[in-house]
Design an enzyme around this catalytic site. Structure first.
Site, mmCIF file in Angstrom:
data_model
loop_
_atom_site.group_PDB
_atom_site.id
_atom_site.type_symbol
_atom_site.label_atom_id
_atom_site.label_comp_id
_atom_site.label_asym_id
_atom_site.label_seq_id
_atom_site.Cartn_x
_atom_site.Cartn_y
_atom_site.Cartn_z
ATOM 1 N N HIS A 5 0.805 -1.348 -0.006
ATOM 2 C CA HIS A 5 0.019 -0.131 -0.082
ATOM 3 C C HIS A 5 0.979 1.267 0.080
ATOM 4 O O HIS A 5 2.049 1.194 0.171
ATOM 5 C CB HIS A 5 -0.969 0.030 1.083
ATOM 6 C CG HIS A 5 -0.296 -0.016 2.479
ATOM 7 N ND1 HIS A 5 0.342 0.860 2.993
ATOM 8 C CD2 HIS A 5 -0.511 -0.774 3.490
ATOM 9 C CE1 HIS A 5 0.809 0.889 4.206
ATOM 10 N NE2 HIS A 5 0.111 -0.606 4.451
ATOM 11 N N HIS B 126 4.051 1.717 2.135
ATOM 12 C CA HIS B 126 5.296 1.061 1.735
ATOM 13 C C HIS B 126 6.008 1.570 0.677
ATOM 14 O O HIS B 126 7.150 2.046 0.627
ATOM 15 C CB HIS B 126 4.841 -0.600 1.365
ATOM 16 C CG HIS B 126 4.151 -1.210 2.217
ATOM 17 N ND1 HIS B 126 2.961 -1.837 1.998
ATOM 18 C CD2 HIS B 126 4.485 -1.587 3.622
ATOM 19 C CE1 HIS B 126 2.360 -2.573 3.010
ATOM 20 N NE2 HIS B 126 3.457 -2.352 4.061
ATOM 21 N N CYS C 172 0.205 -8.950 20.928
ATOM 22 C CA CYS C 172 -0.701 -8.524 19.765
ATOM 23 C C CYS C 172 -0.032 -9.332 18.514
ATOM 24 O O CYS C 172 1.059 -9.217 18.223
ATOM 25 C CB CYS C 172 -0.501 -7.204 19.592
ATOM 26 S SG CYS C 172 -1.240 -6.908 17.934
ATOM 27 N N CYS D 6 0.927 -7.245 15.443
ATOM 28 C CA CYS D 6 2.163 -6.540 15.850
ATOM 29 C C CYS D 6 3.341 -7.480 15.956
ATOM 30 O O CYS D 6 4.529 -7.209 15.883
ATOM 31 C CB CYS D 6 2.242 -5.752 16.785
ATOM 32 S SG CYS D 6 1.204 -4.202 17.029
ATOM 33 N N CYS E 54 -4.787 -3.547 21.591
ATOM 34 C CA CYS E 54 -3.693 -3.158 21.046
ATOM 35 C C CYS E 54 -3.924 -1.641 20.599
ATOM 36 O O CYS E 54 -4.902 -1.255 19.745
ATOM 37 C CB CYS E 54 -3.257 -3.719 19.716
ATOM 38 S SG CYS E 54 -2.068 -3.075 18.764
ATOM 39 N N HIS F 224 -3.710 -1.633 16.387
ATOM 40 C CA HIS F 224 -4.644 -2.219 15.731
ATOM 41 C C HIS F 224 -6.219 -2.464 16.272
ATOM 42 O O HIS F 224 -7.079 -3.005 15.679
ATOM 43 C CB HIS F 224 -4.225 -3.541 15.697
ATOM 44 C CG HIS F 224 -3.054 -3.819 14.789
ATOM 45 N ND1 HIS F 224 -1.729 -4.039 15.243
ATOM 46 C CD2 HIS F 224 -2.869 -3.849 13.194
ATOM 47 C CE1 HIS F 224 -0.921 -3.923 14.171
ATOM 48 N NE2 HIS F 224 -1.750 -3.812 13.234
ATOM 49 N N LYS G 77 -3.792 6.260 10.517
ATOM 50 C CA LYS G 77 -2.614 5.906 9.681
ATOM 51 C C LYS G 77 -3.170 4.845 8.603
ATOM 52 O O LYS G 77 -4.144 4.204 8.947
ATOM 53 C CB LYS G 77 -1.697 5.011 10.475
ATOM 54 C CG LYS G 77 -0.511 4.209 10.024
ATOM 55 C CD LYS G 77 -0.192 3.038 10.919
ATOM 56 C CE LYS G 77 0.868 2.288 10.051
ATOM 57 N NZ LYS G 77 1.272 1.159 10.969
ATOM 58 N N LYS H 242 -2.863 -1.809 6.026
ATOM 59 C CA LYS H 242 -3.581 -2.908 5.419
ATOM 60 C C LYS H 242 -4.821 -3.163 6.546
ATOM 61 O O LYS H 242 -5.799 -3.601 6.072
ATOM 62 C CB LYS H 242 -2.769 -4.181 5.005
ATOM 63 C CG LYS H 242 -1.633 -4.595 6.287
ATOM 64 C CD LYS H 242 -0.598 -5.105 5.740
ATOM 65 C CE LYS H 242 0.435 -5.199 6.696
ATOM 66 N NZ LYS H 242 1.895 -4.946 6.533
HETATM 67 N N1 MSP Z 1 8.214 -6.448 8.958
HETATM 68 C C1 MSP Z 1 8.206 -5.073 9.680
HETATM 69 C C2 MSP Z 1 9.546 -4.470 9.557
HETATM 70 C C3 MSP Z 1 10.727 -4.897 9.630
HETATM 71 S S1 MSP Z 1 12.192 -4.180 9.420
HETATM 72 C C4 MSP Z 1 13.439 -5.129 10.097
HETATM 73 C C5 MSP Z 1 6.888 -4.095 9.429
HETATM 74 N N2 MSP Z 1 6.514 -4.041 8.153
HETATM 75 S S2 MSP Z 1 5.257 -3.655 7.654
HETATM 76 O O1 MSP Z 1 4.759 -4.162 6.333
HETATM 77 O O2 MSP Z 1 4.141 -3.294 8.462
HETATM 78 O O3 MSP Z 1 6.004 -2.122 7.193
HETATM 79 C C6 MSP Z 1 5.905 -1.056 8.290
HETATM 80 C C7 MSP Z 1 6.693 0.108 7.427
HETATM 81 O O4 MSP Z 1 5.914 0.478 6.168
HETATM 82 C C8 MSP Z 1 6.417 1.335 8.180
HETATM 83 O O5 MSP Z 1 7.854 1.191 9.318
HETATM 84 C C9 MSP Z 1 6.455 2.538 7.251
HETATM 85 O O6 MSP Z 1 7.852 2.543 6.715
HETATM 86 C C10 MSP Z 1 5.735 1.954 6.310
HETATM 87 N N3 MSP Z 1 4.426 2.467 6.639
HETATM 88 C C11 MSP Z 1 3.227 1.505 6.664
HETATM 89 N N4 MSP Z 1 2.121 2.051 6.679
HETATM 90 C C12 MSP Z 1 2.489 3.550 6.730
HETATM 91 C C13 MSP Z 1 1.806 4.862 6.622
HETATM 92 N N5 MSP Z 1 0.576 4.922 6.726
HETATM 93 N N6 MSP Z 1 2.395 5.974 6.532
HETATM 94 C C14 MSP Z 1 3.676 5.703 6.212
HETATM 95 N N7 MSP Z 1 4.562 4.914 6.184
HETATM 96 C C15 MSP Z 1 3.822 3.423 6.582
HETATM 97 O O7 MSP Z 1 6.713 -3.320 10.336
#
Ligand code: MSP
Length: 505
Positions: free
Chosen positions: A18, A21, A126, A129, A144, A147, A296, A299
């Site tokens: 999304h 990412h 959680c 998380c 959480c 979430h 925020k 997903k």
């Molecule tokens: N797998 C772990 C990270 C491990 S790193 C060793 C994880 N993955 S995640 O798919 O949830 O991705 C989290 C990251 O996606 C956040 O830290 C950020 O970089 C990005 N984002 C996810 N949602 C976001 C927003 N709504 N806004 C900005 N960035 C966000 O956590």
């Protein structure tokens, strides 16, 4: 010139990619591209985090093996990267056998160094998380805070990592390296977490099988966060077949992450590296959330502005531009389709696109495409600009860095209005003056293009091709007489006749 190793978090494969990412990936890509322009040897890493409970549960619900689900979903993230024009040098998957073996190697070293022990653990957990929550963190009704789902009380026998042993060394590291975590308030947040007292953390899970096996006790897998964090280190050992890049690129200059995973990166990660006797990353930069309706985007909450749809309609560069311009990198900010369309039209189409088109069109019309070889004006507007931009990017202040460049785009458009080249062209007595104006415009456009290349790589490619000056080396980001000699026709960089928005399903 030096090396520059930059990373994104590795993304969970349990849902579709999304905008969040895309956001982190774009930011890290801008840094990587900028450093390549400066002649640095760059390694840009991104990838996916495939282990852990959410993936195992999702696979179970679908009647698939976790590996099959991970394969399927990892592909969606892998194919996001070229769509975003991300210039990553490698895409790591935590199911790569080389990654798993290296994780085991490092964690055995940590155990041999005396930082691992076995004990019971009980706490609020959680599953989304993949994290235990302290009493201070949980919401009313044992929910959480991210979430809003009910947490479960989990008890199990685990291996523990002696995080508590690193309290002093971490505090010292923060004191000695004020640049370690940015922005500043995030460093303070991490530091107050550390100063609040560090508890040891679970290093393994006994109930799960979907993970990297603990080599000294095969009934356990490593807690997914330790497996995941180590990706930054393991990737270098096998990213390039037949060569170990660890010596060249370790430690990283820049980790880029969102604020949701601060604790893991600013506390657990440096402690883990200390425990393994490995050098620490130079800087972590913690950006904010992209918000829609104040929440925020994620997903699990379901309110997703689809980056694929945006790129299909407006092009990848427009997305890259928007997320870094509209929300100050490092802070939270709202995004919306209205704001996106407005910036597309005002800044990209009418601002930069129009400046480039009319500058080129006038040289073609009044000088047959030959750029007059005379000294450009506006020196005072451009002197020192490239250095200022680089200094801001070095501090991950991407939005202010871009603002400096966009100020020059606006300056050049004002210059057109002030000098009215179409009026000068009417009288041959103004030929010399017109030469200076045209040379200034083309050279200004070229410099701005070189500075915008990391954000708008496709657009800048097209534009510099029309200027017959394709070189984007950073040294070329200053006004130079004669840098462009001949211009060619340029198709609109940001067309206004766009395909209509898809109808919501
Ligand atoms: N797998 C772990 C990270 C491990 S790193 C060793 C994880 N993955 S995640 O798919 O949830 O991705 C989290 C990251 O996606 C956040 O830290 C950020 O970089 C990005 N984002 C996810 N949602 C976001 C927003 N709504 N806004 C900005 N960035 C966000 O956590």
């Amino acid at each position: 010139m030096g090396t520059f190793y930059v990373t994104t978090p590795i993304y969970y494969v349990n849902a579709a990619p999304h905008m969040g990412h895309a956001y982190t990936t774009i930011a890290a890509d801008v840094m990587a591209r900028h450093h390549r322009q400066r002649g640095d040897e760059v390694f840009f890493l991104t990838g996916v985090d495939e282990h852990g409970e959410p993936v195992a549960n999702a696979a179970d619900a679908l009647g698939m093996t976790p590996q099959a689900l991970a394969d399927q979903n990892a592909e969606r993230f892998r194919s996001l990267m070229p769509r975003l024009n991300a210039s990553n040098d490698f895409f790591i998957r935590t199911t790569d056998p080389e990654h798993k073996a290296k994780v085991q190697e490092v964690l055995v070293r940590i155990k041999d160094n005396g930082y691992v022990y076995k004990d019971h653990y009980e706490g609020w957990y959680c599953p989304r998380c993949a994290d235990f929550k302290s009493e201070a963190e949980i919401e009313d009704g044992s929910r959480c805070p991210i979430h809003h789902i009910e947490l479960t009380m989990e008890k199990e026998e685990n291996y523990f990592f002696k995080l508590s042993a690193f309290q002093e060394r971490l505090e010292q590291h923060y004191a000695d390296h004020p640049e370690f975590v940015g922005p500043r308030h995030r460093a303070n947040e991490a530091l107050s977490f550390i100063k609040g007292g560090l508890q040891d953390v679970s290093l393994s899970r006994a109930k799960l099988t979907w993970g990297v096996t603990v080599p000294w006790d095969e009934d356990h897998v490593f807690y997914v966060w330790f497996d995941a964090l180590l990706n930054y280190y393991t990737a270098l050992s096998y990213a390039k077949p037949g060569e170990d890049l660890t010596g060249t690129f370790w430690p990283p200059q820049q980790h880029v992450i969102g604020k949701d995973i601060l604790k893991f990166h600013a506390v657990f990660w440096p402690a883990l590296l200390m425990a393994a006797d490995l050098p620490l990353p130079e800087r972590l930069y913690i950006h904010g959330y992209l918000l829609m309706d104040g929440e925020k985007m994620s997903k699990s909450l379901g309110n997703v502005l689809d980056p694929f749809v945006v790129m299909d309609r407006f092009g990848t560069d427009a997305l890259r531009h928007y997320v870094l311009r509209d929300v100050t990198f490092g802070q939270d900010g709202s995004v919306s389709t209205e704001a996106f369309e407005q910036r597309y039209e005002s800044e990209l189409a009418n601002g930069f696109g129009n400046l480039a088109s009319r500058s080129i069109a006038m040289v073609r019309k009044y000088r047959d495409g030959a750029v007059p070889h005379v000294e450009p004006e506006l020196r005072e507007d451009f002197d020192g600009l490239a250095d200022e931009v680089a200094a801001l990017i070095d501090r991950a202040e991407l939005t202010p860095a871009l603002e400096l460049v966009w100020e020059r785009v606006r300056r050049l458009n004002r210059y057109v209005e002030e000098t009215t080249p179409w009026a000068l062209a009417k009288d041959p007595a103004n030929a010399e003056r017109l030469d200076v104006v045209l040379a200034t415009l083309i050279e200004g456009v070229r410099v701005v293009a070189v500075l915008l290349a990391p954000v708008l790589p496709e657009t800048v490619d097209k534009l510099l091709a029309a200027l017959n000056a394709p070189d984007i080396a950073y040294a070329g980001a200053t006004l130079t007489a004669g840098a462009v000699t001949q211009v060619d026709v340029l198709a609109p960089l940001f067309p206004k006749d766009l395909p209509p928005a898809p109808v919501a399903a």
